[in-house]
Write a protein that holds these residues in place. Structure first.
Motif, PDB file in Angstrom:
ATOM      1  N   ASN A  97     -18.039   7.096  -3.037  1.00 21.74           N
ATOM      2  CA  ASN A  97     -16.812   7.796  -2.659  1.00 21.74           C
ATOM      3  C   ASN A  97     -16.061   8.262  -3.901  1.00 21.74           C
ATOM      4  N   LYS A  98     -15.735   9.559  -3.946  1.00 20.64           N
ATOM      5  CA  LYS A  98     -15.020  10.130  -5.079  1.00 20.64           C
ATOM      6  C   LYS A  98     -13.515  10.108  -4.828  1.00 20.64           C
ATOM      7  N   THR A  99     -12.734  10.209  -5.901  1.00 23.18           N
ATOM      8  CA  THR A  99     -11.276  10.193  -5.808  1.00 23.18           C
ATOM      9  C   THR A  99     -10.728  11.587  -6.108  1.00 23.18           C
ATOM     10  N   TYR A 100      -9.820  12.041  -5.236  1.00 20.13           N
ATOM     11  CA  TYR A 100      -9.187  13.347  -5.407  1.00 20.13           C
ATOM     12  C   TYR A 100      -7.674  13.176  -5.413  1.00 20.13           C
ATOM     13  N   GLN A 101      -7.021  13.895  -6.319  1.00 16.68           N
ATOM     14  CA  GLN A 101      -5.563  13.859  -6.453  1.00 16.68           C
ATOM     15  C   GLN A 101      -4.982  15.216  -6.050  1.00 16.68           C
ATOM     16  N   TYR A 102      -3.931  15.215  -5.230  1.00 14.76           N
ATOM     17  CA  TYR A 102      -3.266  16.461  -4.855  1.00 14.76           C
ATOM     18  C   TYR A 102      -2.409  16.964  -6.020  1.00 14.76           C
ATOM     19  N   GLN A 103      -2.448  18.286  -6.234  1.00 12.19           N
ATOM     20  CA  GLN A 103      -1.674  18.950  -7.268  1.00 12.19           C
ATOM     21  C   GLN A 103      -0.839  20.061  -6.623  1.00 12.19           C
ATOM     22  N   GLN A 104       0.100  20.630  -7.383  1.00  9.88           N
ATOM     23  CA  GLN A 104       0.944  21.702  -6.867  1.00  9.88           C
ATOM     24  C   GLN A 104       1.143  22.758  -7.948  1.00  9.88           C
ATOM     25  N   ASN A 138       1.351  12.726  -3.341  1.00 10.19           N
ATOM     26  CA  ASN A 138       2.500  12.794  -4.232  1.00 10.19           C
ATOM     27  C   ASN A 138       3.759  12.978  -3.382  1.00 10.19           C
ATOM     28  N   LYS A 139       4.625  11.966  -3.370  1.00  5.68           N
ATOM     29  CA  LYS A 139       5.813  11.996  -2.522  1.00  5.68           C
ATOM     30  C   LYS A 139       6.890  12.941  -3.032  1.00  5.68           C
ATOM     31  N   ASN A 140       6.709  13.487  -4.225  1.00  5.57           N
ATOM     32  CA  ASN A 140       7.720  14.376  -4.797  1.00  5.57           C
ATOM     33  C   ASN A 140       7.423  15.856  -4.558  1.00  5.57           C
ATOM     34  N   PRO A 153       4.840  19.751   3.232  1.00  5.64           N
ATOM     35  CA  PRO A 153       3.618  19.004   2.886  1.00  5.64           C
ATOM     36  C   PRO A 153       3.184  18.112   4.047  1.00  5.64           C
ATOM     37  N   ASN A 154       1.878  18.034   4.285  1.00  9.15           N
ATOM     38  CA  ASN A 154       1.407  17.159   5.358  1.00  9.15           C
ATOM     39  C   ASN A 154       1.352  15.721   4.873  1.00  9.15           C
ATOM     40  N   ILE A 155       1.037  14.825   5.782  1.00  7.07           N
ATOM     41  CA  ILE A 155       1.162  13.402   5.479  1.00  7.07           C
ATOM     42  C   ILE A 155       0.202  12.946   4.391  1.00  7.07           C
ATOM     43  N   THR A 156      -0.988  13.488   4.355  1.00 13.24           N
ATOM     44  CA  THR A 156      -1.932  13.041   3.330  1.00 13.24           C
ATOM     45  C   THR A 156      -1.576  13.610   1.963  1.00 13.24           C
ATOM     46  N   GLU A 157      -0.970  14.805   1.917  1.00 19.37           N
ATOM     47  CA  GLU A 157      -0.598  15.402   0.633  1.00 19.37           C
ATOM     48  C   GLU A 157       0.513  14.616  -0.054  1.00 19.37           C
ATOM     49  N   MET A 158       1.430  14.067   0.742  1.00 18.38           N
ATOM     50  CA  MET A 158       2.529  13.343   0.107  1.00 18.38           C
ATOM     51  C   MET A 158       2.399  11.829   0.208  1.00 18.38           C
ATOM     52  N   GLY A 159       1.624  11.316   1.167  1.00 17.55           N
ATOM     53  CA  GLY A 159       1.631   9.877   1.385  1.00 17.55           C
ATOM     54  C   GLY A 159       0.323   9.149   1.190  1.00 17.55           C
ATOM     55  N   SER A 160      -0.808   9.862   1.049  1.00 19.31           N
ATOM     56  CA  SER A 160      -2.104   9.187   1.042  1.00 19.31           C
ATOM     57  C   SER A 160      -2.274   8.296  -0.182  1.00 19.31           C
ATOM     58  N   GLN A 219       0.827  -1.213   0.000  1.00 21.21           N
ATOM     59  CA  GLN A 219       0.000   0.000   0.000  1.00 21.21           C
ATOM     60  C   GLN A 219       0.860   1.262   0.000  1.00 21.21           C
ATOM     61  N   PHE A 220       1.945   1.236   0.814  1.00 20.47           N
ATOM     62  CA  PHE A 220       2.851   2.382   0.896  1.00 20.47           C
ATOM     63  C   PHE A 220       4.287   1.873   0.881  1.00 20.47           C
ATOM     64  N   ALA A 221       5.056   2.273  -0.113  1.00 28.25           N
ATOM     65  CA  ALA A 221       6.462   1.901  -0.172  1.00 28.25           C
ATOM     66  C   ALA A 221       7.257   2.749   0.811  1.00 28.25           C
ATOM     67  N   ALA A 222       8.335   2.175   1.353  1.00 25.01           N
ATOM     68  CA  ALA A 222       9.165   2.885   2.328  1.00 25.01           C
ATOM     69  C   ALA A 222       9.612   4.237   1.768  1.00 25.01           C
ATOM     70  N   TYR A 223       9.707   5.202   2.673  1.00 24.50           N
ATOM     71  CA  TYR A 223       9.983   6.579   2.226  1.00 24.50           C
ATOM     72  C   TYR A 223      10.595   7.364   3.371  1.00 24.50           C
ATOM     73  N   GLN A 224      11.481   8.272   3.035  1.00 25.66           N
ATOM     74  CA  GLN A 224      11.969   9.245   4.006  1.00 25.66           C
ATOM     75  C   GLN A 224      12.440  10.490   3.266  1.00 25.66           C
TER      76      GLN A 224
END
Length: 819
Positions: A637-644, A581-583, A560-567, A522-527
């Motif tokens: 339930n709708k799907t939303y994608q974070y943008q920048q 988006n982790k980038n 960025p908060n946790i949901t913006e980069m990791g959800s 579900q979530f690949a390791a990240y730091q």
């Protein structure tokens, strides 16, 4: 180190107890009548008190020296006088105030190194008094503040869920403080409010603009600072207050009790409250299913004080069972329906209609959420020579369970536990050549873990955050200049997070990395480590005792908060699948503010203009298929994608009041707020609603009220204050229509009225009765900041009515009984 600390503390306490001190006492009156509960503060210190019911006051154990004493109370000009305290002296002051309101000499403590006059604080900041909070009747504390602070709004999900937005920005861009502790409770989520006891908030301060200099990440848009009640009667007696209210729309019943004791050295307080409500209603929807709640609070304070400072130890306990509307309805009658099946068996158009007895009930449905928040923290402040130091250390735990499985009601869909350790240390150096300097560090350590859950929108993460800053202020005659620099660092890390289906339940579950067979990553390791510089510079000019001018420029930073980069999954309470988006890079803002204020005998006004440019602004965008239709699962339930992108926001707030000196007690108050928000990405230039406008931008808002305080010649009736109020919200046609993320919102006007009656029930005590009717004409309307506007899950004709409407007529009865 362990052996040194007790010796250091003993030395400080011994030094404080042996210091020479003095006292100030006297009375505060208005037109030869005593003023109860007026606030007295020695500017720049922690020393202060309230007058008793006869207008008497006493401040003891004050270190010798020269001070400015400030006296404030609602409805009067603030009083300011320089006093000199000599060896073991006792100074007596008899202070007479003049009628007025909203003085330039109010003292604030948020966003500065020590207590500061509003007129000498270059940032845009508003103070909300205890009386304003008590006499504003809303469903939660954030809505109370919205009524009193132009430029502050709330994104709402029903009556009890409000997220603060300042000048078009919210969520992790607005930092909420409780007694100086940053509130950490998964505030990125839409479906829960601020976890505080509204009956225990004695005053509030709102910074409108970047405040990262003092608070680091998450204060990019501003700060909402809430201050709980702290006893300062200093008469060795137990004082208390009981508050009770009933609201007719959702049949809300609320009761709160607080007790306080204060002596020369010791103080304590205990507070508790309980609020319960049914589903709210409006002319279009009737009772709105899944909007009821059951909220409990308890808190306690134990403190010790000397002539040199104080130590406080606090605990708080918050427990809220909160339903969340999902918007499903019967396709013919538009009555609300409820989910009774899981997965593919749950066909929205076939859901059964909710019975009337369930709509009209205080009982929480099994599909709801359970939010718990606990705090334990200590604060220490002591003068060291000509400087002073304050230290803060706190632990808080936030637990959220969202239940969304009708076949297994006790099984939480989302179940997360967030532990946070907060710390802060600040030293105010001795004043040198009219320069006040402070250095400090603050930050937090955080750990989030999913417990026994089936939905996993965010990973289990660790967060390490800290920043160091320096702040300085210089005063000369009518001018003051202040500013500072700060450097922040935040490290976020999580490990691989695997999920697989439990064959016995059919639901997903988290599995450890030692057993990943037939599982999904579900979530690949990240730091990643984020770093940012914040800065602020401003000046104030005291043109006269009545006119003040301020200007400020500030640079703020937000990671960025946790949901913006990791959800990467469903948040069942929000009914949204979030994709992060982790980038992402950190956000940086540069904001300019200009403020002009004037206070005259018959007229008062404030004007504030701002311009805010944000790099790497993060926002949500609805995900659609190839034909432009929203991607929706079986449960709607709708799907939303974070943008920048780059963004710009600018606007203004105006407040003015007419209070003729010859019409004693009459007031005509008006406030207007306007903000524009633009996505400056090149591809959206001149695109209008197809991407050029930012989401969740409030329209022009005007609030006007007329009140008349009547003081009858009676032994029992102290005052009667009737009030009429109008709220105008303009149409919002500048919305983010890209992929149907938002839609236009029509204008609406609401009328409110009420009366406050104060009755004397003893020689020294009064009781307050309030009646307030909001939305007097029972207007059917939708706010563009209401998430329920977009909760509509069926395909039949709605006769022009889509989504869920805001609350209809609501009468509130409130009694405040001090003793």
């Amino acid at each position: 180190m362990k052996s040194v600390m007790p010796l250091l503390i003993a030395f400080l306490l011994s030094y404080a107890s042996n210091a020479q001190t003095a006292s100030v006492s006297g009375t505060v009156t208005l037109e030869n009548k005593p003023i109860p509960f007026a606030s007295l503060v020695l500017a720049g210190t922690s020393f202060g008190t309230l007058t008793d019911s006869l207008g008497n006051f006493s401040i003891k154990c004050i270190p010798l020296g020269n001070y400015t004493i400030l006296v404030t109370t609602v409805g009067c000009d603030d009083f300011e006088k320089t006093i000199a305290l000599k060896t073991n002296g006792k100074l007596t002051l008899n202070i007479s105030l003049s009628p007025n309101n909203r003085s330039l000499n109010e003292v604030v403590v948020t966003g500065v190194s020590k207590a500061t006059l509003i007129r000498e604080n270059p940032i845009a900041i508003e103070s909300v008094s205890s009386k304003q909070i008590e006499q504003t009747n809303e469903s939660n504390i954030i809505d109370v503040l919205v009524k009193n602070v132009p430029g502050l709004n709330a994104v709402k999900t029903g009556a009890n869920i409000s997220k603060p937005f300042i000048r078009g920005l919210g969520y992790n861009r607005v930092l909420t403080l409780y007694d100086g502790i940053r509130q950490e409770g998964q505030q990125w989520g839409d479906e829960h409010g601020i976890e505080v006891d509204a009956y225990n908030i004695s005053r509030a301060e709102v910074i409108k603009g970047p405040a990262s200099l003092m608070y680091g990440s998450d204060a990019l848009a501003g700060v909402v600072s809430l201050f709980p009640f702290i006893p300062n009667y200093d008469d060795k007696k137990i004082h208390g207050r009981f508050i009770s209210e009933y609201q007719t729309n959702n049949n809300l019943i609320g009761n709160g009790l607080r007790l306080g004791y204060c002596s020369k050295h010791f103080l304590f307080a205990a507070r508790g409250s309980y609020r319960i409500a049914k589903d709210y209603r409006n002319p279009i929807d009737g009772r709105v299913y899944l909007s009821n709640f059951d909220e409990k609070n308890f808190s306690a304070l134990l403190g010790y004080k000397t002539g040199k400072g104080f130590s406080h130890f606090n605990i708080t306990w918050y427990d809220n069972r909160q339903a969340i509307p999902d918007g499903s309805r019967d396709s013919i009658t538009r009555k609300f329906t409820k989910q009774i099946y899981e997965g593919d068996q749950d066909v929205i158009k076939d859901r059964p209609i909710v019975p009337n007895e369930e709509l009209n009930s205080y009982k929480l449905p099994s599909l709801s959420q359970h939010i718990q928040h606990y705090r334990m923290y200590m604060q220490h402040y002591y003068q060291l020579g000509n400087g002073d130091i304050d230290f803060l250390l706190g632990f808080q735990q936030n637990i959220r369970r969202e239940y969304n499985h009708p076949s297994m009601p006790a099984q939480a869909g989302m179940y997360v536990r967030l532990n946070t350790l907060n710390y802060g240390l600040r030293y105010n150096l001795p004043k040198f050549s009219n320069i006040e300097t402070a250095i400090g560090i603050n930050g937090m350590l955080q750990n989030n873990k999913s417990m026994n859950a089936t939905d996993f929108p965010i990973p289990d993460y660790h967060l390490y955050d800290g920043g160091i800053y320096v702040y300085a202020k210089w005063r000369y005659n009518k001018w003051s200049i202040s500013g500072g620099l700060r450097n922040d660092m935040r490290h976020v890390q999580w490990n691989d997070f695997y999920v697989k289906t439990n064959p016995s339940t059919g639901f997903d579950e988290h599995v450890n990395t030692a057993d990943t067979a037939n599982s999904i990553l579900q979530f690949a390791a990240y730091q990643k480590t984020f770093q940012g510089m914040s800065a602020s510079a401003g000046l104030t000019f005291k043109a006269s005792n009545q006119i003040s001018l301020k200007a400020n420029i500030g640079r703020a930073y937000r990671a960025p908060n946790i949901t913006e980069m990791g959800s990467n999954g469903l948040d069942p309470g929000a009914h949204i699948v979030y994709l992060g988006n982790k980038n992402f890079s950190p956000e940086f803002s540069l904001q300019e503010d200009i403020v002009a204020s004037a206070r005259f005998k018959n007229f008062s006004t404030d004007l504030s203009v701002f311009n805010n440019n944000i790099q790497n602004y993060i926002y949500l965008n609805l995900v659609t298929d190839g034909e432009g239709n929203a991607i929706v699962d079986a449960q709607g339930n709708k799907t939303y994608q974070y943008q920048q992108a780059r963004a710009q926001l600018y606007g203004a707030e105006i407040w003015f009041a007419i209070h003729p000196e010859k019409l004693n007690g009459f007031r005509f108050d008006n406030s207007l707020a306007l903000v524009y928000g633009f996505n400056r990405k090149v591809r959206y230039k001149h695109k209008g609603v197809d991407g050029e406008y930012l989401p969740l931008i409030p329209p022009l808002k005007l609030l006007s009220s007329v009140s008349q305080k009547i003081q009858p010649s009676s032994r029992y009736f102290t005052s009667l204050t009737p009030k009429i109020e109008m709220e105008f919200s303009a149409a919002q046609n500048r919305f983010m229509g890209l992929n149907n993320t938002e839609t236009a919102t029509p204008a609406y006007v609401l009328f409110n009225c009420g009366i406050v009656t104060v009755i004397k029930y003893s020689k020294t005590q009064t009781v307050q009765f309030q009646l307030q009717i909001n939305n007097l004409l029972d207007k059917a309307y939708q706010s563009n900041l209401s998430r329920l506007k977009y909760f509509e899950y069926y395909t039949a004709s709605a006769n022009g009515h889509l989504g869920i409407y805001n609350m209809g007529r609501n009468a509130c009865f409130k009694v405040i009984f001090p003793f």
